[in-house]
Design an enzyme around this catalytic site. Structure first.
Site, PDB file in Angstrom:
ATOM      1  N   LYS A  60      -2.535  -5.483 -12.715  1.00 13.89           N
ATOM      2  CA  LYS A  60      -3.368  -6.211 -11.642  1.00 13.89           C
ATOM      3  C   LYS A  60      -3.859  -5.331 -10.429  1.00 13.89           C
ATOM      4  O   LYS A  60      -4.828  -5.653  -9.859  1.00 13.89           O
ATOM      5  CB  LYS A  60      -2.950  -7.584 -11.282  1.00 13.89           C
ATOM      6  CG  LYS A  60      -2.806  -8.416 -12.357  1.00 13.89           C
ATOM      7  CD  LYS A  60      -2.073  -9.628 -11.667  1.00 13.89           C
ATOM      8  CE  LYS A  60      -2.087 -10.763 -12.783  1.00 13.89           C
ATOM      9  NZ  LYS A  60      -1.071 -10.352 -13.773  1.00 13.89           N
ATOM     10  N   GLY A  91       9.097 -14.635 -19.812  1.00 17.40           N
ATOM     11  CA  GLY A  91      10.330 -15.304 -19.493  1.00 17.40           C
ATOM     12  C   GLY A  91      10.402 -15.305 -17.788  1.00 17.40           C
ATOM     13  O   GLY A  91      11.517 -15.721 -17.431  1.00 17.40           O
ATOM     14  N   ARG A 145      -9.094 -19.121 -12.440  1.00 21.34           N
ATOM     15  CA  ARG A 145      -8.709 -19.323 -11.156  1.00 21.34           C
ATOM     16  C   ARG A 145      -9.223 -18.212 -10.162  1.00 21.34           C
ATOM     17  O   ARG A 145      -9.467 -17.188 -10.759  1.00 21.34           O
ATOM     18  CB  ARG A 145      -6.920 -19.571 -11.299  1.00 21.34           C
ATOM     19  CG  ARG A 145      -6.572 -20.645 -11.932  1.00 21.34           C
ATOM     20  CD  ARG A 145      -5.068 -20.448 -12.101  1.00 21.34           C
ATOM     21  NE  ARG A 145      -4.464 -19.208 -12.725  1.00 21.34           N
ATOM     22  CZ  ARG A 145      -3.335 -19.157 -12.885  1.00 21.34           C
ATOM     23  NH1 ARG A 145      -2.578 -19.701 -12.457  1.00 21.34           N
ATOM     24  NH2 ARG A 145      -2.954 -17.886 -13.500  1.00 21.34           N
TER      25      ARG A 145
END
Length: 609
Positions: A398, A440, A530
């Site tokens: 990111k 996970g 979002r």
């Protein structure tokens, strides 16, 4: 009843011993008073049964251990008979029972006692199969693991399974059979399903590529067949497989890639007998780094995290490790962290502490700047001051062409690490590792979807075209250690993330693996991207290219090295803005430092115009 039956069998076996020993010549047998010998053996058996309690086992579940206990009982019983013989011979000058009869009785008793137990077990199993409804299952893999799985299911009448077919990729096995069960090629699945109405398939192969596993699961789901898997041999309890260990295939198994194992000499030399500090030690990546670093036997391992409960849970599991030192501390508190450096003087630092959730950081940019940028600067400056050997920072995809505050904060942290490494005379090598989502990890999409399925849905996906890269926590940490070992300083290492996964496809497969039908049993709804979220993650910025390394899963991004004074001044400006409580001013300053930072679906888009 069992005691009476066992004693009777020993008595009959003793009588058989007399008959065999004297060739059925009853005159010779009468000379030895066989009734007394039979009585002695039966009494000895009764005493042995009391001592070993072999009668206490549930006969329908007889196994190898029960057979060993019967053997032990007969050893004791016939040893007692032999002692009686010795005593009687000492007083009367002859044996009360011939030793040959004792030996024959022992062998015959063991055969009969164990066989009648197995007979009762098989009778229960047979009638259990007749009167209990069975699901027809197939096993993929006709090797040793597949055979063990078949025997396990056949022997346990409670399992509810009936193995009707094997499937194999090995052409040498196709067309043969195992204990009456035919072995088929997997491309004949439709024919076998039509013939046997197979409800489930159990994958029983020790080493099966993730690609092949995905192919098998996808094919089975198309036929409405549930897929289970047998765990690796190393995880079998005491070397034996139990039915409870046969689990449903999870999406995690299908997103994993072929495992790697790193244990090279350079890595051992780098970590062994050194003091290692891990920040964010209680997080998903940090805790796995802790476990992997411990394999290399560091001199001391310093664990630093501000999350008290997770750090406590981690250290409780490491209670046998004497060289682990946990600290509840915040990396933004320079004075506190310096005290830890003064006490332990770490040689290696793995910096995994960071705020990572995009929507939250979009609403709280001061926290992203404080932790991800100021905290990283504090750690880097202390590494230089205390002449640490290496500083490895865990970054994210990111940070590439960021569209959100979190990504931009990680990119600025990368720039600070690069620029401080370029300073002349520095003794610390600064290395950055960059990768995507981790399977996970805390807050990841898979546990989120799993909870939604358990609640009956719907599953919420932000956009029908959104994709993400995934890798396992263990693989990510192994590559972090490897990159840290091979790095000379200033590099940004990229990890091979494989193919990106479409999140809508991920949601559909998770629903089908749970035995439901997407959009029918469990709905999928789209909520919209979002704040700050991208449709597609990137590992490289537009102006970057890569160089290969000796590890094909690790590449080096070729990026321009920022000027240290410029970056240092920018970070100081951000630090000053933290006290002004102006999110717009803070994000505006971040955009000046990272020109490619363009906000997406965020209030900060106004700053881009």
């Amino acid at each position: 009843m069992i005691i009476l039956l066992d004693v009777t069998i020993v008595a009959v076996s003793t009588a058989l011993g007399y008959l065999l020993r004297f060739n059925f010549e009853f005159d010779l047998i009468d000379n030895y008073n066989p009734l007394i010998g039979i009585g002695v053996n039966a009494t000895a058996c009764l005493i042995a049964l009391y001592l070993t309690k072999s009668y206490a086992g549930i006969v329908r579940y007889t196994g190898l251990k029960d057979g060993l206990r019967v053997f032990q009982t007969l050893i004791i019983a016939h040893s007692l008979s032999s002692v009686c013989n010795i005593v009687y011979n000492f007083s009367e000058g002859r044996n009360i029972i011939p030793y040959s009869v004792i030996l024959i009785s022992f062998l015959a008793s063991f055969l009969f006692l164990f066989q009648y137990r197995l007979l009762i077990k098989n009778i229960f199993s047979y009638y259990g199969k007749i009167y209990r409804k069975k699901n027809n299952v197939a096993i993929f893999g006709a090797g040793q693991m597949g055979i063990v799985t078949k025997h396990l299911l056949d022997d346990d009448y409670r399992s509810g399974y009936q193995v009707v077919a094997f499937f194999e990729d090995d052409v040498n096995k196709v067309g043969k059979e195992i204990n009456g069960t035919n072995i088929h090629a997997f491309n004949k699945l439709d024919e076998v399903v039509a013939k046997h109405e197979i409800r489930e398939l159990i994958i029983a192969v020790n080493k099966l590529s993730v690609e092949r596993k995905n192919e098998i699961v996808d094919t089975c789901l198309n036929y409405g067949i549930k897929v289970r898997t047998v765990p690796d041999l190393n995880t079998w309890v005491q070397g034996e497989l139990s039915i409870n260990q046969i689990k449903e295939v999870k999406i995690d198994d299908l997103l994993e890639r072929d495992s790697i194992s790193i244990m090279n000499k350079e890595l051992i030399d780098q970590i062994s007998s050194k003091t290692v500090l891990i920040t964010g030690a209680a997080g998903s990546i940090g805790s796995e780094l802790v476990r992997q670093v411990l394999k290399y036997r560091p001199k001391k391992l310093i664990l630093l995290d501000q999350a008290e409960s997770p750090l406590y849970d981690l250290t409780t599991g490491l209670s046998n490790e004497e060289n682990v030192y946990p600290y509840v501390a915040d990396i933004t508190n320079y004075t506190r962290v310096k005290e830890i450096f003064l006490e332990h003087e770490p040689a290696l630092i793995y910096h995994a502490a960071a705020y990572k959730h995009v929507p939250l950081m979009e609403e709280h940019p001061t926290e992203a700047v404080s932790c991800n940028i100021i905290g990283t600067r504090n750690m880097a400056d202390l590494a230089v001051e205390f002449k640490c050997e290496k500083f490895v920072m865990v970054s994210t995809d990111k940070a590439v062409n960021p569209t959100n505050v979190m990504g931009a904060s990680k990119r600025i942290a990368e720039m600070y690490i690069q620029s401080i490494n370029a300073l002349k005379g520095g003794s610390t090598s600064f290395i950055t590792t960059r990768f995507g989502n981790v399977l996970g990890s805390n807050g990841s999409v898979i546990p989120f979807f799993r909870r939604q399925i358990e609640q009956g849905g719907p599953i919420t996906v932000t956009h029908p075209e959104i994709t993400r890269y995934f890798m396992t926590i263990s693989e990510a940490c192994e590559l972090i250690l490897e990159a840290g070992c091979m790095g000379n300083g200033g590099e940004i290492f990229l990890f091979d993330m494989g193919k990106s996964v479409k999140i809508i496809d991920l949601a559909k497969k998770m629903i089908r693996l749970s035995g439901y039908e997407p959009f029918k049993d469990i709905d999928i709804i789209f909520t919209g991207l979002r704040k700050g979220e991208k449709l597609y993650e990137e590992l490289l910025a537009d102006k970057e290219n890569t160089l290969p390394t000796h590890n094909q899963k690790i590449l080096i991004a070729k990026v321009a090295t920022p000027n240290f004074e410029t970056i240092k001044h920018g970070v100081e400006e951000l630090e000053g803005l933290l006290t002004q409580h102006s999110d717009l001013a803070l994000v505006s300053a971040m955009k000046k430092m990272v020109p490619e930072y363009k906000s997406n679906r965020s209030v900060y888009e106004v700053l881009d115009t």
